[in-house]
Design an enzyme around this catalytic site. Structure first.
Site, PDB file in Angstrom:
ATOM      1  N   ASP A  84      41.067  58.119  44.308  1.00  0.00           N
ATOM      2  CA  ASP A  84      39.669  58.386  43.940  1.00  0.00           C
ATOM      3  C   ASP A  84      39.354  58.029  42.484  1.00  0.00           C
ATOM      4  O   ASP A  84      38.190  58.091  42.076  1.00  0.00           O
ATOM      5  CB  ASP A  84      39.336  59.875  44.147  1.00  0.00           C
ATOM      6  CG  ASP A  84      39.103  60.210  45.611  1.00  0.00           C
ATOM      7  OD1 ASP A  84      39.017  59.277  46.429  1.00  0.00           O
ATOM      8  OD2 ASP A  84      39.008  61.415  45.926  1.00  0.00           O
TER       9      ASP A  84
ATOM     10  N   LYS B 261      32.026  64.224  42.822  1.00  0.00           N
ATOM     11  CA  LYS B 261      31.523  63.371  43.929  1.00  0.00           C
ATOM     12  C   LYS B 261      31.547  64.171  45.227  1.00  0.00           C
ATOM     13  O   LYS B 261      32.279  65.165  45.354  1.00  0.00           O
ATOM     14  CB  LYS B 261      32.367  62.103  44.078  1.00  0.00           C
ATOM     15  CG  LYS B 261      33.858  62.317  44.446  1.00  0.00           C
ATOM     16  CD  LYS B 261      34.181  62.503  45.917  1.00  0.00           C
ATOM     17  CE  LYS B 261      35.669  62.723  46.167  1.00  0.00           C
ATOM     18  NZ  LYS B 261      35.992  63.298  47.471  1.00  0.00           N
TER      19      LYS B 261
HETATM   20  O1  C5P Z   1      45.387  59.546  45.770  1.00  0.00           O
HETATM   21  P1  C5P Z   1      45.418  61.043  45.851  1.00  0.00           P
HETATM   22  O2  C5P Z   1      46.472  61.639  44.980  1.00  0.00           O
HETATM   23  O3  C5P Z   1      44.086  61.654  45.654  1.00  0.00           O
HETATM   24  O4  C5P Z   1      45.806  61.368  47.368  1.00  0.00           O
HETATM   25  C1  C5P Z   1      46.412  62.580  47.723  1.00  0.00           C
HETATM   26  C2  C5P Z   1      47.114  62.395  49.071  1.00  0.00           C
HETATM   27  O5  C5P Z   1      46.131  62.187  50.100  1.00  0.00           O
HETATM   28  C3  C5P Z   1      48.017  61.180  49.148  1.00  0.00           C
HETATM   29  O6  C5P Z   1      49.304  61.485  48.711  1.00  0.00           O
HETATM   30  C4  C5P Z   1      47.998  60.859  50.646  1.00  0.00           C
HETATM   31  O7  C5P Z   1      48.890  61.687  51.334  1.00  0.00           O
HETATM   32  C5  C5P Z   1      46.583  61.273  51.074  1.00  0.00           C
HETATM   33  N1  C5P Z   1      45.668  60.121  51.141  1.00  0.00           N
HETATM   34  C6  C5P Z   1      45.792  59.208  52.185  1.00  0.00           C
HETATM   35  N2  C5P Z   1      44.939  58.131  52.252  1.00  0.00           N
HETATM   36  C7  C5P Z   1      43.975  57.949  51.310  1.00  0.00           C
HETATM   37  C8  C5P Z   1      43.828  58.870  50.248  1.00  0.00           C
HETATM   38  C9  C5P Z   1      44.690  59.956  50.182  1.00  0.00           C
HETATM   39  O8  C5P Z   1      46.654  59.359  53.059  1.00  0.00           O
HETATM   40  N3  C5P Z   1      43.183  56.884  51.390  1.00  0.00           N
END
Ligand code: C5P
Length: 281
Positions: free
Chosen positions: A134, A9
């Site tokens: 995601d 994406k």
């Molecule tokens: O969910 P994912 O593991 O992809 O997210 C990685 C990091 O990105 C999270 O631990 C967080 O610190 C940050 N993040 C965030 N807000 C979001 C998505 C991700 O702060 N909406």
């Protein structure tokens, strides 16, 4: 054996609305899936979850999101069998293209089939949200969607026309956590042009789309990796009107009208690192 294609994406829009109590941030984002796929193969095993992947940056351990997906789905379904997961990696890693999340979503969909569980879409979405913000995007069939909340409350966006996209993949790995951590959450005006962007996408005209695409994380990532700002300038100087960083980076993409234009831009950007030409899904 069950084999699935896990698409990449890009984010055509990403505004950060504020920090949440759970440490994440509330977003207003627009995702577009691409015809660039990892291949996930699931082979039944007697017990345990094992992973193989030839890519040096992808862990074959419980740190891998596909392992977390398989582990959560095994607990949910109560099966005692195991699985071997092979990942053929085509999506650049730690690039803002959602490859790890897409692999995890494909694993949930594939295990549901392999083990004959018949879990409902809502169950898969609930498990997906636990794996990463995601992951739910890749559990819905739509090409494009607006994401609210952590980016996981999705509303599909119908798109009729396909677009050609040039991806510039610098040799820079970005930590999403670090970029969000360095983001100043102040009183700055929030961009709110998603509706205008959706309207522009109907015509698939890069010159108009270029006016409305936006990524709040760009300045944070560019401050740390100055080379990315240079790459963005270089593509824009070639006349590409819609240029943006995806997610927290490091990929920079340009939207163009035709494959020929995309291939021409690719040839002229050889010194920027790896360049790929892909079509939207
Ligand atoms: O969910 P994912 O593991 O992809 O997210 C990685 C990091 O990105 C999270 O631990 C967080 O610190 C940050 N993040 C965030 N807000 C979001 C998505 C991700 O702060 N909406």
């Amino acid at each position: 054996m069950v084999t699935l294609q896990a698409p990449a994406k890009i984010n055509l829009f990403l505004e950060v609305l504020g920090k949440r109590k759970d440490g994440y941030h509330n977003l207003n984002t627009l995702f577009l899936k691409l015809q660039l796929f990892d291949k996930i193969s699931l082979t039944p095993a007697k017990s345990g979850i094992t992973i193989s992947c030839a890519h040096p940056q992808v862990p074959a351990s419980s740190d891998n999101l596909v392992w977390k997906a398989a582990n959560l789905f095994r607990k949910f379904s109560g099966v005692e069998q195991g699985v071997h997961i092979n990942i053929k990696k085509n999506i650049p890693v730690a690039a803002g293209l959602g490859g790890g999340s897409s692999d995890a979503a494909a694993t949930l969909i594939g295990l549901n089939k392999l083990w004959g569980i018949k879990a409902q879409k809502q169950d898969l979405l609930r498990i997906g949200k636990k794996i990463g913000a995601d992951v739910p995007l890749f559990l819905i069939p739509d090409v494009a969607a607006v994401g609210k909340g952590r980016g996981d409350r999705l509303s599909p966006v119908p798109l009729l026309k396909k677009m050609w996209i040039v991806l510039i993949i610098p040799a820079i790995s970005v930590s999403t956590k670090e970029i969000f951590g360095n983001l100043p959450i102040g009183l700055t005006n929030k961009r709110n042009d998603v509706k205008l962007l959706i309207h522009a996408l109907r015509e698939a005209d890069p010159a108009i789309i270029g006016k409305y695409i936006y990524n709040r994380l760009e300045t944070v990532t560019f401050r740390k990796h100055k080379a990315l700002a240079t790459i963005k300038r270089k593509i824009s100087a070639l006349g590409v009107r819609a240029v943006l960083m995806s997610g927290s980076g490091s990929v920079i993409f340009g939207i163009v009208k035709t494959r020929e234009e995309a291939m021409c831009i690719k040839r002229r950007l050889q010194d920027c690192g790896k360049v790929m030409v892909v079509k939207s899904l």
